[in-house]
Design an enzyme around this catalytic site. Structure first.
Site, short mmCIF file in Angstrom:
data_model
loop_
_atom_site.label_atom_id
_atom_site.label_comp_id
_atom_site.label_asym_id
_atom_site.label_seq_id
_atom_site.Cartn_x
_atom_site.Cartn_y
_atom_site.Cartn_z
N LYS A 1 -33.61 23.19 -17.70
CA LYS A 1 -32.18 22.89 -17.64
C LYS A 1 -31.55 24.04 -16.86
CE LYS A 1 -27.87 22.86 -20.15
NZ LYS A 1 -27.12 22.88 -21.41
N GLY B 1 -18.74 23.77 -25.47
CA GLY B 1 -18.33 24.19 -26.81
C GLY B 1 -16.92 23.82 -27.20
N ALA C 1 -22.36 18.85 -22.55
CA ALA C 1 -21.29 19.79 -22.90
C ALA C 1 -19.94 19.15 -23.16
CB ALA C 1 -21.11 20.87 -21.82
N GLY C 2 -19.25 19.73 -24.14
CA GLY C 2 -17.86 19.40 -24.41
C GLY C 2 -17.62 18.31 -25.43
N ASN D 1 -24.75 20.34 -28.47
CA ASN D 1 -25.23 21.37 -29.39
C ASN D 1 -24.15 21.72 -30.40
OD1 ASN D 1 -26.27 23.65 -30.66
ND2 ASN D 1 -26.99 24.61 -28.84
N THR D 2 -23.05 22.32 -29.90
CA THR D 2 -22.03 22.84 -30.81
C THR D 2 -21.47 21.78 -31.76
OG1 THR D 2 -21.45 24.36 -29.03
CG2 THR D 2 -19.91 24.23 -30.86
#
Lengths: 69, 263
Positions: free
Chosen positions: B104, B165, B191-192, B213-214
């Site tokens: 990645k 995040g 992301a996001g 992830n977050t």
């Protein structure tokens, strides 16, 4: 006899003569999975660790996988 | 213990010729502890999980992520890299450490927004493709950049939903839809994303998968959120394949208009 190297960004004196010596000196088990080494910006394959000599002024990176996104 | 999300067999996501039944990819950072991370990956049904490559602590050698995540498809990232040179070396170290040529690719141009440095990203992508890597770059939600990344040989392109995040979801759905419409490789929304509906939106827009992830790691109950994300990804995928109705700016009655009483 020792020589000055940069190991993971820190300036250190070491008696290690090869990459394998250095890993032993730093208590990184040579058989440990997931460890990789770069010497002066190029990867040193695991098979070449014991045959790769270190010279004063060398910069060495020792890495492993961590959690990440 | 929550039920885990069962992935369908008949609709794989293919990246570089490798089929994956799960379209949810999960990061491994920021969970309350290692067991919660493993339970979340299990509950969400994720097959691909991301890891970072960092300098070892010279004071101690801890258990390796490779043992902890055995059986998962590890996708090392180049997070934190700001130049093509650092990203390429990190990818090469990851290949040696994890015995995988998948990466990645992240090349960050600004610490505040964590936006990619497009110039360095393209340079690194091209170099890594030539060096035999399967490159999955984290990209801007910009159709031009995404096209250029596919053109240099990236196996998939991963445009951001919004700031890493941030939990803001897909900030520019129209741009994401254009990226998908023009895509020649799989598109992963990376992301996001903040909650399940965000993941469903990304899939409904036509993304082939999502990477997050977050949103899971920092949820009050990460394992439950991972399951919610797994279900949302499947739901969004189904809706995309089903073909949604057009949006109207007026009512359109669903009951028959003939035979009304008093008509």
């Amino acid at each position: 006899m020792t020589q000055a190297l940069t190991i993971n960004g820190e300036n250190r004196e070491t008696a290690a003569e090869t990459v394998a010596d250095l890993l032993k000196e730093e208590n990184v088990p040579l058989e440990a999975k997931g460890v990789a080494v770069a010497l002066n910006g190029s990867v040193v394959r695991r098979a070449d660790w014991s045959a790769t000599p270190l010279h004063a002024g060398d910069s060495i990176e020792i890495v492993k996988p961590f959690s990440g996104g | 213990m929550l039920m885990k999300v069962e992935n369908p067999n008949g609709d794989p996501m293919e990246i570089a010729g490798v089929p994956f039944n799960s379209r949810l990819m999960l990061g491994t950072a920021g969970y309350p502890n290692r067991q919660v991370m493993l339970d979340a990956i299990e509950a969400g049904g994720a097959e691909i999980v991301t890891v970072s490559i960092r300098r070892i602590s010279l004071e101690s050698y801890a258990e390796s992520m490779t043992d902890v995540l055995k059986g998962k498809h590890l996708l090392p990232n180049t997070s934190g890299c700001a130049t093509a040179r650092d990203a390429v070396l990190t990818a090469q170290l990851a290949r040696e450490a994890l015995e995988t040529n998948w990466v990645k690719l992240e090349v960050i141009g600004d610490r505040e927004t964590l936006y990619p440095d497009v110039e360095e990203l393209l340079k690194a992508a091209e170099e890594l493709v030539k060096d035999g890597f399967i490159v999955l770059p984290y990209a801007n939600d910009d159709p031009v950049t995404c096209r250029k990344l596919a053109d240099v040989g990236c196996a998939a392109v991963m445009p951001m939903g919004s700031f890493i995040g941030s939990g803001l979801g897909v900030a520019n759905p129209a741009a994401m839809a254009r990226i998908v419409a023009e895509a020649t490789v799989p598109i992963i929304c990376d992301a996001g994303l903040g909650t399940a509906s965000d993941a469903a939106v990304a899939m409904e827009l036509g993304c082939d998968g999502v990477l997050l992830n977050t949103a899971v790691a920092k949820a009050l109950d990460p394992v439950r959120m991972a399951r919610a994300m797994g279900l949302a990804v499947q739901s969004g995928r189904e809706a995309r394949l089903a073909g949604r109705i057009p949006k109207l700016e007026r009512a359109e009655p669903s009951s028959p208009q003939l035979g009304l009483i008093g008509g």
